[in-house]
Design an enzyme around this catalytic site. Structure first.
Site, PDB file in Angstrom:
ATOM      1  N   TRP A  61     -10.900  -1.504  -8.927  1.00 30.15           N
ATOM      2  CA  TRP A  61     -11.544  -1.192 -10.236  1.00 30.15           C
ATOM      3  C   TRP A  61     -12.740  -0.097 -10.314  1.00 30.15           C
ATOM      4  CZ3 TRP A  61      -9.773  -4.406 -13.841  1.00 30.15           C
ATOM      5  CH2 TRP A  61      -9.956  -5.359 -14.180  1.00 30.15           C
ATOM      6  N   ASP A 112       0.875  -1.121   0.254  1.00 27.36           N
ATOM      7  CA  ASP A 112      -0.295   0.199  -0.510  1.00 27.36           C
ATOM      8  C   ASP A 112       0.922   1.687   0.134  1.00 27.36           C
ATOM      9  OD1 ASP A 112      -2.600   1.355  -0.068  1.00 27.36           O
ATOM     10  OD2 ASP A 112      -2.138   1.102   2.099  1.00 27.36           O
ATOM     11  N   HIS A 161       3.063   3.608  -8.897  1.00 26.03           N
ATOM     12  CA  HIS A 161       3.121   1.942  -8.850  1.00 26.03           C
ATOM     13  C   HIS A 161       4.696   1.436  -9.777  1.00 26.03           C
ATOM     14  CE1 HIS A 161      -1.378   1.694  -7.262  1.00 26.03           C
ATOM     15  NE2 HIS A 161      -0.898   2.771  -9.158  1.00 26.03           N
ATOM     16  N   ARG A 164     -11.035   3.148  -9.021  1.00 25.90           N
ATOM     17  CA  ARG A 164     -10.345   3.749  -9.803  1.00 25.90           C
ATOM     18  C   ARG A 164     -10.549   4.443 -10.854  1.00 25.90           C
ATOM     19  NH1 ARG A 164      -4.783   1.920  -6.726  1.00 25.90           N
ATOM     20  NH2 ARG A 164      -5.576   2.139  -4.376  1.00 25.90           N
ATOM     21  N   LEU A 205      10.762 -20.571  -4.109  1.00 30.03           N
ATOM     22  CA  LEU A 205       9.371 -20.256  -3.536  1.00 30.03           C
ATOM     23  C   LEU A 205       8.343 -19.706  -4.044  1.00 30.03           C
ATOM     24  CD1 LEU A 205       8.430 -17.911  -1.385  1.00 30.03           C
ATOM     25  CD2 LEU A 205       9.512 -15.748  -3.124  1.00 30.03           C
ATOM     26  N   ASN A 214       1.864   3.294  -2.631  1.00 25.98           N
ATOM     27  CA  ASN A 214       2.179   4.387  -4.166  1.00 25.98           C
ATOM     28  C   ASN A 214       1.359   5.549  -4.351  1.00 25.98           C
ATOM     29  OD1 ASN A 214       3.386   1.466  -4.597  1.00 25.98           O
ATOM     30  ND2 ASN A 214       2.054   0.218  -6.001  1.00 25.98           N
ATOM     31  N   ARG A 251      -0.533   9.217  -9.894  1.00 29.86           N
ATOM     32  CA  ARG A 251      -0.307   7.667  -9.184  1.00 29.86           C
ATOM     33  C   ARG A 251       0.626   7.100 -10.072  1.00 29.86           C
ATOM     34  NH1 ARG A 251      -3.734   7.192  -4.907  1.00 29.86           N
ATOM     35  NH2 ARG A 251      -3.922   5.491  -5.158  1.00 29.86           N
TER      36      ARG A 251
END
Length: 248
Positions: free
Chosen positions: A70, A21, A38, A72, A132, A23, A34
């Site tokens: 969705w 959270d 990201h 946004r 991993l 970005n 924005r």
């Protein structure tokens, strides 16, 4: 001395989950769009995956895109989807090099076709890797997941394939998108928000929670080690007393 040097390898979580959270706020503080936040968050993903793989953590789940996202602005969504395709393509060789297996959970059918194709291609290419397991939560929300599982179970009961009295925790968990993946022992959230935001509500029932004020693009390997060291300082009782644990 690095936080890494203080970590006890035998006490690492088997499964680490992260809400990435901040970005957008990171970019806004710098006067940028924005999507720039990201883009910078991709490096934090790279460092976190590498750090977890180097330590020998078995599962890492990253909350990449929620069903609520969705809502946004359309330009941000399009930018995110384009960035996701680019990141999957660029990071696949690194995943292969580091023996990382990719999986995805969520309402994947709601993703754009190009994203689904790239995602499935990398999942297939990394399927035989044994290190991993990196789980991307995409178009995911826990309430959607729970309702989806309930619907599937209800269909089986209605068709007679499953008796109501046979429905238990094991049956329910087998219908979640995380079926076959152990519950996280630790959940990390960045950006100073102290909530879990519809993320793995069932699976986080006994998880330790760690919150940091750092925005996701500023999350480094050292911050990962710091969170893991904090986790190792905690006593996980699962409803028991400290005395009971010490007796065992």
């Amino acid at each position: 001395m690095s936080f890494k040097d203080k970590i006890i390898k035998e006490r690492l979580p088997n499964h680490l989950a992260i809400i990435m959270d901040g970005n957008g706020r990171w970019a806004k503080m710098r006067g940028e769009h924005r999507i720039i936040g990201h883009q910078n968050g991709v490096e934090a993903v790279r460092q976190t995956v590498e750090g977890a793989a180097e330590l020998g953590i078995s599962y890492l789940t990253l909350y990449a895109f929620s069903t609520e996202n969705w809502n946004r602005p359309q330009d941000e969504i399009l930018g995110l989807m384009s960035l996701l395709v680019e990141a999957i393509e660029n990071e696949t060789p690194t995943l292969m090099k580091n023996n990382v297996r990719l999986k995805a959970i969520g309402d994947l059918e709601s993703l754009p076709e190009e994203v689904r194709e790239k995602l499935q291609g990398t999942i297939d290419n990394t399927a035989k890797n044994t290190g991993l397991t990196l789980v991307l939560a995409l178009s995911y929300s826990s309430r959607w997941e729970i309702m989806n599982a309930v619907g599937k179970i209800a269909e089986k009961v209605h068709s007679g394939d499953l008796a109501p009295e046979d429905v238990n925790e094991s049956i329910f968990e087998s219908h979640l998108t995380t079926s076959g993946i152990p519950d996280p022992e630790l959940m990390i959230r960045t950006s100073g928000e102290n909530r879990i935001s519809n993320f793995l509500l069932w699976q986080l029932a006994y998880s330790e929670l760690y919150f940091t004020d750092l925005f996701w693009p500023d999350f480094t390997k050292e911050e990962l080690y710091k969170a893991l060291l904090n986790y190792q300082s905690r006593e996980r009782r699962f409803g028991k007393t400290s005395e009971q644990l010490n007796d065992n």
